[in-house]
Design a protein around this motif. Structure first.
Motif, short mmCIF file in Angstrom:
data_model
loop_
_atom_site.label_atom_id
_atom_site.label_comp_id
_atom_site.label_asym_id
_atom_site.label_seq_id
_atom_site.Cartn_x
_atom_site.Cartn_y
_atom_site.Cartn_z
N LEU A 31 0.83 -1.20 0.00
CA LEU A 31 0.00 0.00 0.00
C LEU A 31 0.87 1.25 0.00
O LEU A 31 1.93 1.29 0.63
CB LEU A 31 -0.93 0.02 1.22
CG LEU A 31 -1.89 -1.17 1.35
CD1 LEU A 31 -2.65 -1.09 2.67
CD2 LEU A 31 -2.86 -1.20 0.17
N TYR A 32 0.38 2.27 -0.69
CA TYR A 32 1.07 3.55 -0.79
C TYR A 32 0.09 4.66 -0.42
O TYR A 32 -1.12 4.53 -0.66
CB TYR A 32 1.58 3.79 -2.21
CG TYR A 32 2.52 2.73 -2.71
CD1 TYR A 32 3.90 2.92 -2.68
CD2 TYR A 32 2.04 1.52 -3.21
CE1 TYR A 32 4.77 1.93 -3.13
CE2 TYR A 32 2.91 0.53 -3.66
CZ TYR A 32 4.27 0.74 -3.62
OH TYR A 32 5.12 -0.24 -4.07
N ASP A 33 0.60 5.74 0.15
CA ASP A 33 -0.26 6.89 0.43
C ASP A 33 0.36 8.14 -0.19
O ASP A 33 1.26 8.04 -1.02
CB ASP A 33 -0.52 7.05 1.93
CG ASP A 33 0.75 7.22 2.74
OD1 ASP A 33 1.76 7.70 2.19
OD2 ASP A 33 0.74 6.88 3.95
N HIS A 84 4.39 1.83 1.78
CA HIS A 84 4.29 2.45 3.09
C HIS A 84 3.61 1.55 4.12
O HIS A 84 3.72 1.78 5.32
CB HIS A 84 3.50 3.76 2.99
CG HIS A 84 4.13 4.75 2.06
ND1 HIS A 84 3.41 5.47 1.12
CD2 HIS A 84 5.43 5.13 1.89
CE1 HIS A 84 4.24 6.27 0.44
NE2 HIS A 84 5.46 6.06 0.89
N TYR A 111 -8.15 -4.49 2.96
CA TYR A 111 -8.01 -3.24 2.25
C TYR A 111 -9.30 -2.86 1.53
O TYR A 111 -9.73 -1.71 1.57
CB TYR A 111 -6.86 -3.34 1.24
CG TYR A 111 -6.80 -2.15 0.31
CD1 TYR A 111 -6.47 -0.89 0.80
CD2 TYR A 111 -7.10 -2.29 -1.05
CE1 TYR A 111 -6.44 0.22 -0.05
CE2 TYR A 111 -7.05 -1.20 -1.89
CZ TYR A 111 -6.73 0.05 -1.39
OH TYR A 111 -6.70 1.14 -2.22
N THR A 137 -9.86 6.68 2.12
CA THR A 137 -8.53 6.30 2.58
C THR A 137 -7.50 6.75 1.56
O THR A 137 -7.77 6.72 0.35
CB THR A 137 -8.42 4.78 2.80
OG1 THR A 137 -7.06 4.45 3.15
CG2 THR A 137 -8.81 3.99 1.56
N TYR A 180 -4.70 5.23 1.21
CA TYR A 180 -3.93 4.07 0.77
C TYR A 180 -4.35 3.62 -0.63
O TYR A 180 -5.54 3.49 -0.94
CB TYR A 180 -4.12 2.90 1.74
CG TYR A 180 -3.24 2.99 2.97
CD1 TYR A 180 -1.88 3.26 2.86
CD2 TYR A 180 -3.78 2.79 4.24
CE1 TYR A 180 -1.07 3.34 3.98
CE2 TYR A 180 -2.97 2.87 5.37
CZ TYR A 180 -1.62 3.14 5.23
OH TYR A 180 -0.82 3.21 6.34
N ARG A 181 -3.35 3.36 -1.45
CA ARG A 181 -3.55 2.87 -2.81
C ARG A 181 -2.70 1.63 -3.05
O ARG A 181 -1.67 1.45 -2.41
CB ARG A 181 -3.14 3.93 -3.84
CG ARG A 181 -3.94 5.21 -3.83
CD ARG A 181 -3.36 6.24 -4.79
NE ARG A 181 -2.08 6.76 -4.32
CZ ARG A 181 -0.89 6.46 -4.82
NH1 ARG A 181 -0.79 5.59 -5.83
NH2 ARG A 181 0.21 6.99 -4.33
N SER A 224 -8.26 9.62 -3.09
CA SER A 224 -6.84 9.28 -3.11
C SER A 224 -6.30 9.57 -4.51
O SER A 224 -7.05 9.60 -5.49
CB SER A 224 -6.61 7.81 -2.73
OG SER A 224 -7.15 6.94 -3.71
#
Length: 289
Positions: free
Chosen positions: A59-61, A75, A83, A92, A94-95, A135
């Motif tokens: 996950l990436y933010d 991350h 998820y 969120t 998070y991607r 996001s």
């Protein structure tokens, strides 16, 4: 920013695509080209939860680049089903980014085919991307400057594109593939980032089953208006200059940048951010008022 709407067509023959879009390197959205794919009717969050729910995903933010992190280092991690629960429950940041379908969920391979666009596609690299409402990815271009076909499923996504010719206005970070991370390309502050007023690019919104073609090395900013996911297929850059840049990025640039992060730490990141601003400001000073 001067953003033109990306042309939208139902479908294209490969001759039309090669002549009208690949040759002149112009983006296009295909609205009806994958209706015969099983994925068109099957791919939603419930189906992904069923076939990939137990998979652990990176996950990436939207946090700024940190000198302690490597190139494309995630991350956080989470099981896919957890998820998806989070993504559908609340906004969120998070991607999921560059998740290899062929490697991680072979079952999904049965749901799509490789279209004949008249150029060879990399059949080992179909990648999935997921995101929650609001996001987004920073404005960036891909390390290999590939021709990209972006297939969208579930939800709505905003896409803003720029060709490489607009680099001088975009506050490009040196030794990197991104623009200055403080820029909100959905609602830019032109007082803080006046160069953007001069940048000419494209915008579109993708819905379920639509395909966006992004030419070689195009900058792209993707924002999830609602929760959704996409799959990208890619083809090697055909322009010799772009191909040489791709080799440079993969062989030298990313390793040099990672090395400088380790050696100079935060000072390296701060220097790059300053240079991005200075270089665009220098261009603006040469323009007629």
């Amino acid at each position: 920013m001067k953003l033109k709407e990306i042309p939208r067509v139902g479908s294209l023959t490969k001759e039309q695509f090669l002549r009208d879009f690949l040759g002149p390197q112009k983006p296009v959205v295909l609205t009806d080209s994958i209706r015969d794919w099983p994925a068109y009717s099957k791919w939603d969050f419930d189906y992904i939860r069923k076939v990939a729910g137990e998979k652990t995903v990176p996950l990436y933010d939207n946090r700024p680049v940190d000198h302690k992190e490597g190139f494309n280092q995630p991350h956080a991690t989470m099981k896919m089903k957890e998820y998806l629960d989070l993504l559908q429950k609340e906004p969120t940041k998070y991607r999921i980014f560059l998740w290899n379908v062929m490697k991680e969920v072979p079952e999904l391979q049965k749901d799509f085919s490789f279209p004949d666009f008249g150029i060879p596609l990399m059949k080992g690299l179909p990648m999935l991307f997921f995101g929650g409402r609001d996001s987004y990815t920073f404005m960036h271009y891909d390390i290999d400057l590939a021709n990209i076909f972006h297939f969208h499923f579930a939800g709505r996504k905003e896409c803003i594109l720029f060709p490489q010719s607009e680099n001088k206005y975009l506050y490009k970070i040196p030794h990197s593939l991104i623009t200055h991370e403080s820029i909100d390309f959905s609602d830019p502050d032109y007082n803080q980032w006046p160069g953007l007023r001069h940048a000419t690019g494209y915008r579109t919104y993708l819905e379920h089953g639509e395909v966006l073609y992004m030419p070689e090395g195009y900058w792209h900013y993707m924002k999830y208006v609602t929760p959704g996911f996409s799959m990208s297929l890619r083809s090697v850059a055909r322009n010799p200059l772009n191909l040489s840049k791709a080799v440079y990025n993969v062989v030298f640039m990313r390793h040099f940048d990672n090395g400088m992060r380790r050696i100079r730490g935060k000072k390296w990141i701060d220097w790059k951010n300053r240079k991005a601003i200075e270089r665009t400001e220098k261009v603006l000073k040469t323009m007629p008022s």
